[in-house]
Every structure is written in structure tokens, then in C-alpha cells.
Write a protein that holds these residues in place. Sequence first.
Motif, PDB file in Angstrom:
ATOM      1  N   ARG A 116       0.826  -1.209   0.000  1.00  0.00           N
ATOM      2  CA  ARG A 116       0.000   0.000   0.000  1.00  0.00           C
ATOM      3  C   ARG A 116       0.859   1.258   0.000  1.00  0.00           C
ATOM      4  O   ARG A 116       0.563   2.228  -0.690  1.00  0.00           O
ATOM      5  N   LYS A 120       0.971   4.160  -2.840  1.00  0.00           N
ATOM      6  CA  LYS A 120       0.824   5.559  -2.452  1.00  0.00           C
ATOM      7  C   LYS A 120       2.053   6.372  -2.868  1.00  0.00           C
ATOM      8  O   LYS A 120       1.927   7.516  -3.310  1.00  0.00           O
ATOM      9  N   GLU A 123       1.745   7.171  -6.507  1.00  0.00           N
ATOM     10  CA  GLU A 123       0.751   8.231  -6.690  1.00  0.00           C
ATOM     11  C   GLU A 123       1.325   9.598  -6.323  1.00  0.00           C
ATOM     12  O   GLU A 123       1.143  10.584  -7.061  1.00  0.00           O
ATOM     13  N   GLN A 124       2.005   9.660  -5.190  1.00  0.00           N
ATOM     14  CA  GLN A 124       2.569  10.936  -4.746  1.00  0.00           C
ATOM     15  C   GLN A 124       3.677  11.408  -5.684  1.00  0.00           C
ATOM     16  O   GLN A 124       3.865  12.616  -5.881  1.00  0.00           O
TER      17      GLN A 124
END
Length: 233
Positions: A116, A120, A123-124
Motif C-alpha cells: 500500500r 501511495k 501516486e505521490q
Amino acid sequence: MHSRRAITMTQFSKEIIWRRDKMLRAYPDALHYMEAKAKDIHLGKTAEELWLTEHPPLFTAGTSAKKEDLLNPQHYPTYHAGRGGQWTYHGPGQRIVYVMLDLKQPHGLVPARDIRAYVKGLEQWIILTLSRFGIEAFTREDRIGVWCIDPISHQETKIAALGIRLSRWVSWHGISLNVAPALDDFSGIIPCGIRDYGVTSLERFHHTIRMDDVDHALLSTWPKIFGSIPKAA
């Protein structure tokens, strides 16, 4: 004092290389390369890698892809990618970055063995990259990918997709960022199974956007999330 600090910073650094294709890459070749690369990373035979590439127009199916979400009026080739997710379009003008990391080890803000946190982190990374171009991007809990407000429609639209696969905790596949693709080609699928939202590109914000500028932003923002500074292969 200065030398001690330098040792501390490099103690946790990992070598990661980046390379960039100058021509369109056939999708089967990319799958073959990534699979072999993931095995070599697992065995400690090679460095981790960011691979920046583009593909001819095609559709790929993730492990959750549904037949009814493939329309394909263009009759583009389709491939089973083996990654997570649903249907995705790839084509010229879309920056693909295949990310091959040993996730048994921490990478910057991403702890070891935390899928996860890795997602993330990707994405960041995209969000931070887009901010370099004045684009405020974001994620939604009920939707996958990275989103923004399209400057023409003023609606929430998807600007980047993610799809990952792990082999013995080595990641492959990665991200696709819409720089200047033919957006009409996305009509061949229900992107990622999401029917109520469209897609957009950096070109709709900046008409003269260059892929080189995007690549520079991607490589310069990478260390802020993942720690190591990528080195050219």
C-alpha cells in the motif's frame, strides 16, 4: 561533521538506474524484459531500474479486466499484462515508466514489504511531478489512478494510471502518464472499469509540452519520495 553526515546519507541509499527509449517499444518485448529483470534484481545480479518508454497503440488487460469493458473499435492489439487492475490504453504521447524495485528493502518514504505504501508512493510521485507544471492532481479513495480538473471540461478527469506486479517482492510494471496521447483512443475501453469519468493530458494544460520536460520532472522528483537519485544507464 560534514563527512559524517555524508556517510549517514549514503548508508541508506540504493543504486537505481534509469534508461529511456528513443523509439516505440513493442509491448511483448517490454514484458519479456521486465520479467527477466525482476528475476535478476531478486538474485542481486543487477541494479534496480526506471524504464521510460512509449508503446504503439494497444490495450492491456489486468487481472481484474472484464470483457464488456473492451470496446476496441480501432481493432488495436490486446495483451494480458499480468499486472493488477483492469483495462488500460497505451500509445504514443503517453509516458510509461516501468518501475523495477526490490521492495524487501525500504525506499525513501516507502517502508519495506508494504504494498500500500508503495502504491501511495507512486501516486505521490505523479502528483509531485504534475505540480511542477502547475497542475493540482489528487487521488480518490473510490477510484484508482491520479486525477485532476480538466482545463476545458472543468470536470474531474484521469491523467495517470497505475498497474503493478510483484515477483518475490520485486516490482514491475508501473505508471502511465498522459502527456500528449490521442485521447480519442481511450474510447476503445472503459478505462480501469470507471464509466463516469473521462481522461485528460498535460497537453490540455500546456499546448507545447515536451516529453523531455516531463521526463526531467519525473526523474528530479523521484528522490523526494523514493530516496535514491536515479543514474543514467
